[in-house]
Each structure stands twice: as structure tokens, then as C-alpha cells.
Design a protein around this motif. Structure first.
Motif, short mmCIF file in Angstrom:
data_model
loop_
_atom_site.label_atom_id
_atom_site.label_comp_id
_atom_site.label_asym_id
_atom_site.label_seq_id
_atom_site.Cartn_x
_atom_site.Cartn_y
_atom_site.Cartn_z
N SER A 21 -7.76 -0.39 4.04
CA SER A 21 -7.15 -0.99 2.76
C SER A 21 -6.02 -1.88 3.08
CB SER A 21 -6.37 0.23 2.25
OG SER A 21 -5.35 0.78 2.73
N LEU A 22 -5.54 -2.03 4.37
CA LEU A 22 -4.68 -2.87 4.84
C LEU A 22 -5.35 -4.25 5.10
CD1 LEU A 22 -2.62 -0.60 7.33
CD2 LEU A 22 -1.83 -1.40 5.06
N GLY A 23 -6.48 -4.11 5.29
CA GLY A 23 -7.10 -5.49 5.67
C GLY A 23 -6.68 -6.13 6.89
N THR A 24 -6.21 -5.33 8.08
CA THR A 24 -5.97 -5.73 9.33
C THR A 24 -6.82 -4.86 10.18
OG1 THR A 24 -4.29 -3.98 9.39
CG2 THR A 24 -3.54 -5.84 8.38
N ALA A 25 -6.92 -5.55 11.43
CA ALA A 25 -7.51 -4.80 12.60
C ALA A 25 -6.78 -3.90 13.01
CB ALA A 25 -7.94 -5.98 13.55
N PRO A 26 -7.33 -2.64 13.34
CA PRO A 26 -6.42 -1.55 13.83
C PRO A 26 -6.10 -1.54 15.15
CG PRO A 26 -8.60 -1.08 13.77
CD PRO A 26 -8.76 -2.22 13.12
N SER A 27 -4.96 -1.21 15.89
CA SER A 27 -4.35 -1.26 17.07
C SER A 27 -4.50 0.11 17.58
CB SER A 27 -2.93 -1.94 17.38
OG SER A 27 -2.23 -0.93 16.71
N LEU A 28 -5.56 0.90 17.53
CA LEU A 28 -6.02 2.18 17.92
C LEU A 28 -6.21 2.33 19.27
CD1 LEU A 28 -8.13 3.06 14.67
CD2 LEU A 28 -5.64 3.55 14.71
N PRO A 29 -5.77 3.48 19.81
CA PRO A 29 -6.06 3.59 21.33
C PRO A 29 -7.36 3.40 21.59
CG PRO A 29 -4.40 5.21 20.37
CD PRO A 29 -5.01 4.48 19.25
N PRO B 125 -8.92 11.08 11.58
CA PRO B 125 -9.36 9.80 12.02
C PRO B 125 -10.21 9.00 10.65
CG PRO B 125 -9.92 11.40 13.60
CD PRO B 125 -9.28 12.16 12.48
N GLY B 126 -10.87 9.87 9.94
CA GLY B 126 -11.22 9.37 8.42
C GLY B 126 -10.55 8.68 7.68
N VAL B 127 -9.20 9.54 7.46
CA VAL B 127 -7.94 9.15 6.62
C VAL B 127 -7.58 7.82 7.26
CG1 VAL B 127 -6.00 9.76 5.88
CG2 VAL B 127 -7.69 11.52 5.75
N LEU B 128 -7.40 7.60 8.55
CA LEU B 128 -6.63 6.43 9.16
C LEU B 128 -7.40 5.41 8.96
CD1 LEU B 128 -4.93 8.06 12.34
CD2 LEU B 128 -3.61 7.29 10.04
N GLU B 129 -8.75 5.66 9.17
CA GLU B 129 -9.81 4.45 8.90
C GLU B 129 -9.56 3.91 7.62
OE1 GLU B 129 -12.17 1.41 9.81
OE2 GLU B 129 -11.36 3.00 11.31
N THR B 130 -9.56 4.82 6.62
CA THR B 130 -9.56 4.41 5.11
C THR B 130 -8.23 3.47 4.97
OG1 THR B 130 -10.64 6.18 4.41
CG2 THR B 130 -9.40 5.22 2.76
N ILE B 131 -7.05 3.84 5.55
CA ILE B 131 -5.84 3.26 5.47
C ILE B 131 -5.96 1.79 5.94
CG2 ILE B 131 -3.41 3.30 6.11
CD1 ILE B 131 -3.52 6.39 5.90
N VAL B 132 -6.54 2.05 7.25
CA VAL B 132 -6.53 0.70 8.02
C VAL B 132 -7.52 -0.35 7.08
CG1 VAL B 132 -7.77 -0.55 10.03
CG2 VAL B 132 -6.20 1.49 10.19
N VAL C 255 0.92 -1.12 0.11
CA VAL C 255 -0.05 -0.06 0.00
C VAL C 255 0.87 1.26 0.07
CG1 VAL C 255 -1.54 1.44 1.30
CG2 VAL C 255 -1.90 -1.29 1.17
N VAL C 256 0.55 2.05 -1.00
CA VAL C 256 1.42 3.45 -0.91
C VAL C 256 0.19 4.47 -0.50
CG1 VAL C 256 2.27 5.20 -2.53
CG2 VAL C 256 2.96 2.69 -2.86
N VAL C 257 0.69 5.49 0.59
CA VAL C 257 -0.27 6.60 0.85
C VAL C 257 0.32 7.78 0.11
CG1 VAL C 257 -1.29 7.76 2.74
CG2 VAL C 257 -0.99 5.12 2.71
N GLU C 258 -0.30 8.59 -0.44
CA GLU C 258 -0.20 10.02 -1.13
C GLU C 258 -0.76 11.02 -0.47
OE1 GLU C 258 2.67 10.68 -3.64
OE2 GLU C 258 3.51 8.71 -2.85
N ILE C 259 0.09 12.08 -0.05
CA ILE C 259 -0.60 13.29 0.56
C ILE C 259 -0.41 14.33 -0.42
CG2 ILE C 259 -0.71 14.70 2.59
CD1 ILE C 259 -1.43 11.65 3.32
N ASP C 260 -1.36 14.78 -1.12
CA ASP C 260 -1.17 15.85 -2.25
C ASP C 260 -1.64 17.32 -1.72
OD1 ASP C 260 -0.46 13.67 -3.83
OD2 ASP C 260 -2.55 13.43 -4.43
#
Length: 146
Positions: free
Chosen positions: A122-130, A113-120, A68-73
Motif C-alpha cells: 500500500s505504501l508503494g515502496t520497496a521494503p527494507s526487511l531483513p 508477515p502477510g500483514v506487513l507485506e500488505t502495508i508495504v 496510509v492509516v493502519v487500524e488493528i481491530d
């Protein structure tokens, strides 16, 4: 001769290595916020690298394990020639097996939070968010107030 250490074999040109290094030292505010959330396996089991060369391009963030590549534009990425460049770049990265996620600086700064949720997702993994129950939430949110 067998006792002498081998010189490393670089797969990246010295020019690209210097460019990557310069980009790591000159990150935008949005890139800093994302990096704080991605670094040190903070997002699930995903290990991200920042400003990493892949072929002729330097990507903002990459997780090789999940491809996964994340680009910030910034705003310049919506204009003609830059947009065409981004399309070629994305096609190259997809040809190498990467999924490319693009977010605007504004998205990151106003909806992290929405951006991080989208990344999580896309990874197909359970997040380890606080968790708020473990003291990780609170009024500043679960991402350390980002």
C-alpha cells in the motif's frame, strides 16, 4: 517581547491529546507487534506514528508521508454499531486523503508477515526487511520472530 518564546499552537484538543497518550500506554498485543515492525522507519522509508489524532478520531497507526492509516481491530469491530462507526470514520479519513487498512488482531498475531507485506504494498515502496543472507532471517523469520 520579541525575545520571549512563543507558546505552541495545538491543533488537537487537550482531551484528544490525553486520550492518545492513554491509548499509547495501553496497546493490545497485536498493536505492540505491529508497532515493533513499523517504528523507526523499519518498514521501507515510511515513518509511522501511533495513536495519532486526525480530526475527531484517534487512529492506531499513520504514515503521513504516504497517507496510509493502519487500524488493528478486535472482535467488537464486526458488530452493528461499531461497524457503522468504523464506516463513518473510514469515510472521514478518505475525505482527508488517507487510505485505510484494517486488520484483525487475529491476522496480526497469526500472519504478521502477510500483514506487513500488505502495508508495504500500500505504501508503494520497496521494503527494507531483513534478509536471511545478512543474518536477519533464520528460523524465527525475517521480522525478528514476530
Amino acid at each position: 517581547m520579541a525575545d520571549q518564546p512563543k507558546s505552541p499552537v495545538w491543533r488537537v484538543t487537550p482531551r484528544m491529546r490525553l486520550r492518545s497518550r492513554a491509548l499509547r500506554q495501553d496497546m493490545t498485543d497485536a498493536e505492540r507487534k505491529i508497532w515493533f515492525a513499523l517504528r523507526a522507519h523499519r518498514l521501507g522509508d515510511a515513518g509511522f506514528r501511533r495513536q495519532t489524532p486526525i480530526g475527531p478520531y484517534v487512529v492506531d497507526f499513520v504514515c503521513h508521508r504516504h497517507a496510509v492509516v493502519v487500524e488493528i481491530d478486535g472482535g467488537q469491530h464486526v458488530e452493528g454499531s461499531q461497524r457503522e462507526h468504523d464506516l463513518r470514520r473510514d469515510a472521514f479519513l478518505r475525505s482527508k486523503g488517507y487510505r485505510v487498512l484494517r486488520f484483525s488482531n487475529l491476522d496480526v498475531l497469526t500472519n504478521l508477515p502477510g500483514v506487513l507485506e500488505t502495508i508495504v504494498t500500500s505504501l508503494g515502496t520497496a521494503p527494507s526487511l531483513p534478509s536471511p543472507a545478512s543474518g536477519g532471517g533464520g528460523e524465527r523469520g525475517g521480522f525478528g520472530g514476530l
